[in-house]
Design an enzyme around this catalytic site. Structure first.
Site, PDB file in Angstrom:
ATOM      1  N   ASP A  67     -64.350  73.437  44.661  1.00  0.00           N
ATOM      2  CA  ASP A  67     -63.020  73.307  45.246  1.00  0.00           C
ATOM      3  C   ASP A  67     -61.908  73.412  44.198  1.00  0.00           C
ATOM      4  O   ASP A  67     -62.173  73.409  42.988  1.00  0.00           O
ATOM      5  CB  ASP A  67     -62.912  71.985  46.023  1.00  0.00           C
ATOM      6  CG  ASP A  67     -63.481  70.790  45.255  1.00  0.00           C
ATOM      7  OD1 ASP A  67     -63.646  70.888  44.032  1.00  0.00           O
ATOM      8  OD2 ASP A  67     -63.767  69.766  45.889  1.00  0.00           O
ATOM      9  N   ASN A 135     -64.800  58.144  51.143  1.00  0.00           N
ATOM     10  CA  ASN A 135     -64.898  58.293  52.601  1.00  0.00           C
ATOM     11  C   ASN A 135     -66.022  59.254  53.000  1.00  0.00           C
ATOM     12  O   ASN A 135     -66.076  59.720  54.121  1.00  0.00           O
ATOM     13  CB  ASN A 135     -63.564  58.773  53.174  1.00  0.00           C
ATOM     14  CG  ASN A 135     -63.125  60.120  52.599  1.00  0.00           C
ATOM     15  OD1 ASN A 135     -63.839  60.726  51.816  1.00  0.00           O
ATOM     16  ND2 ASN A 135     -61.951  60.582  52.989  1.00  0.00           N
ATOM     17  N   HIS A 137     -66.587  62.273  51.742  1.00  0.00           N
ATOM     18  CA  HIS A 137     -66.342  63.718  51.667  1.00  0.00           C
ATOM     19  C   HIS A 137     -67.204  64.357  50.590  1.00  0.00           C
ATOM     20  O   HIS A 137     -67.553  63.730  49.583  1.00  0.00           O
ATOM     21  CB  HIS A 137     -64.850  64.056  51.494  1.00  0.00           C
ATOM     22  CG  HIS A 137     -64.246  63.799  50.147  1.00  0.00           C
ATOM     23  ND1 HIS A 137     -63.068  63.104  49.986  1.00  0.00           N
ATOM     24  CD2 HIS A 137     -64.624  64.172  48.894  1.00  0.00           C
ATOM     25  CE1 HIS A 137     -62.758  63.064  48.703  1.00  0.00           C
ATOM     26  NE2 HIS A 137     -63.684  63.697  48.016  1.00  0.00           N
ATOM     27  N   GLU A 142     -63.236  66.635  54.361  1.00  0.00           N
ATOM     28  CA  GLU A 142     -62.869  65.279  54.751  1.00  0.00           C
ATOM     29  C   GLU A 142     -63.494  64.927  56.111  1.00  0.00           C
ATOM     30  O   GLU A 142     -63.958  65.822  56.831  1.00  0.00           O
ATOM     31  CB  GLU A 142     -61.342  65.192  54.843  1.00  0.00           C
ATOM     32  CG  GLU A 142     -60.611  65.456  53.519  1.00  0.00           C
ATOM     33  CD  GLU A 142     -60.600  64.258  52.573  1.00  0.00           C
ATOM     34  OE1 GLU A 142     -61.563  63.468  52.582  1.00  0.00           O
ATOM     35  OE2 GLU A 142     -59.620  64.132  51.818  1.00  0.00           O
TER      36      GLU A 142
HETATM   37  C1  GLP Z   1     -62.907  64.728  44.618  1.00  0.00           C
HETATM   38  C2  GLP Z   1     -63.575  66.114  44.646  1.00  0.00           C
HETATM   39  C3  GLP Z   1     -65.016  66.008  44.989  1.00  0.00           C
HETATM   40  C4  GLP Z   1     -65.598  64.855  44.210  1.00  0.00           C
HETATM   41  C5  GLP Z   1     -65.066  63.560  44.773  1.00  0.00           C
HETATM   42  C6  GLP Z   1     -65.421  62.333  43.968  1.00  0.00           C
HETATM   43  O1  GLP Z   1     -61.850  64.597  45.477  1.00  0.00           O
HETATM   44  N1  GLP Z   1     -62.984  67.055  45.515  1.00  0.00           N
HETATM   45  O2  GLP Z   1     -65.668  67.241  44.699  1.00  0.00           O
HETATM   46  O3  GLP Z   1     -66.989  64.835  44.328  1.00  0.00           O
HETATM   47  O4  GLP Z   1     -63.699  63.629  45.030  1.00  0.00           O
HETATM   48  O5  GLP Z   1     -64.674  62.232  42.824  1.00  0.00           O
HETATM   49  P1  GLP Z   1     -65.019  61.266  41.636  1.00  0.00           P
HETATM   50  O6  GLP Z   1     -66.284  61.756  41.064  1.00  0.00           O
HETATM   51  O7  GLP Z   1     -63.871  61.393  40.687  1.00  0.00           O
HETATM   52  O8  GLP Z   1     -65.144  59.919  42.211  1.00  0.00           O
END
Ligand code: GLP
Length: 246
Positions: A67, A135, A137, A142
């Site tokens: 992403d 949440n 995702h 989402e």
């Molecule tokens: C972000 C990314 C995801 C990631 C998630 C967790 O928003 N879009 O690809 O896996 O949230 O992030 P983190 O590893 O910083 O907790």
């Protein structure tokens, strides 16, 4: 779904790093799906260290990231392209043209959908690395995202914007949209590893492993995939373990 529980964030990096490096050793032309965020940082650090130590060759490896924030150029310090360059790509001998990150400047879903075509043309993702949002995702899919979704421009929820604001100066600087591989794009990968660390992920991990499959918790789609390994530390595993013992 296979569950591996590790001690902490550092061990998470080591176990996940070895898992990925093993794939690169087995197949020097492997196609990897990569993730950003805090979760994979220790993994990338470990990969860099071992690559230097053992002269691992990345010149035939291709990567596709999950992403990117809409509106951020690749050189923006909070863009996921910039993150990948700094956290991994510039430390290994991967070819720039073999690395793909969705473009935050794509304006339409038609442009975004081309990303799936590129993945298909390359031969499909052999191993997809995933983090997980609080949440549930995955990528930026989402709650409510369709299990049939392909790469598209998506809205971020308030929870995600707040969670990710720690990387920005203020909450209002966080983009409200992203380009994300869809749930179907992710499910097309031949193999998936999902990683998580810390107590704030424990509810999402419980749903991922034990929850009813449904769009309210996007991660539950992975229960339908034949080859998923979940690697989490003890903190993140807590609720899943206590649900299993009930
Ligand atoms: C972000 C990314 C995801 C990631 C998630 C967790 O928003 N879009 O690809 O896996 O949230 O992030 P983190 O590893 O910083 O907790």
């Amino acid at each position: 779904m296979k569950l591996v529980i590790v001690k902490d964030y550092n061990e998470l990096g080591k176990i996940t790093g070895d898992f990925i490096l093993e794939k690169v050793k087995q197949n020097p032309n492997v196609i990897l799906g990569l993730a950003t965020g805090s979760s994979p940082i220790t993994t990338y650090e470990y990969i860099i260290e071992k690559t230097k130590e053992n002269n691992i060759d990345w010149s035939g490896v291709k990567t596709f990231n999950l992403d990117e924030y809409v509106g951020l150029t690749p050189d923006h310090e909070q863009s996921y392209r910039y993150f990948m360059e700094k956290q991994l790509f510039e430390h290994i001998n991967i070819k720039k043209e073999n690395t793909h990150v969705p473009n935050g400047l794509w304006k339409t879903n038609e442009e975004a959908a081309q990303y799936d075509e590129e993945i298909k043309k390359a031969g499909g993702i052999d191993l997809q690395l995933l983090g997980i949002g609080q949440n549930g995702h995955i990528g930026f899919n989402e709650p409510g995202a369709s299990f049939d979704s392909i790469t598209s421009i998506v809205d971020l929820t308030k929870t995600t914007i707040e969670a990710n604001s720690r990387f920005f100066e203020k909450v209002s600087d966080v983009p409200t949209k992203a380009v994300s591989m869809g749930l179907k794009s992710i499910m097309n990968s031949k193999e998936i590893i999902l990683i998580a660390s810390g107590a704030n992920k424990t509810e999402a991990i419980k749903h991922l492993i034990k929850g009813e499959i449904g769009t309210e918790w996007p991660c539950t789609v992975l229960q339908n995939h034949p080859n998923v390994t979940v690697i989490v530390d003890q903190e993140a595993a807590k609720e899943a373990i206590s649900a299993a013992n009930k």
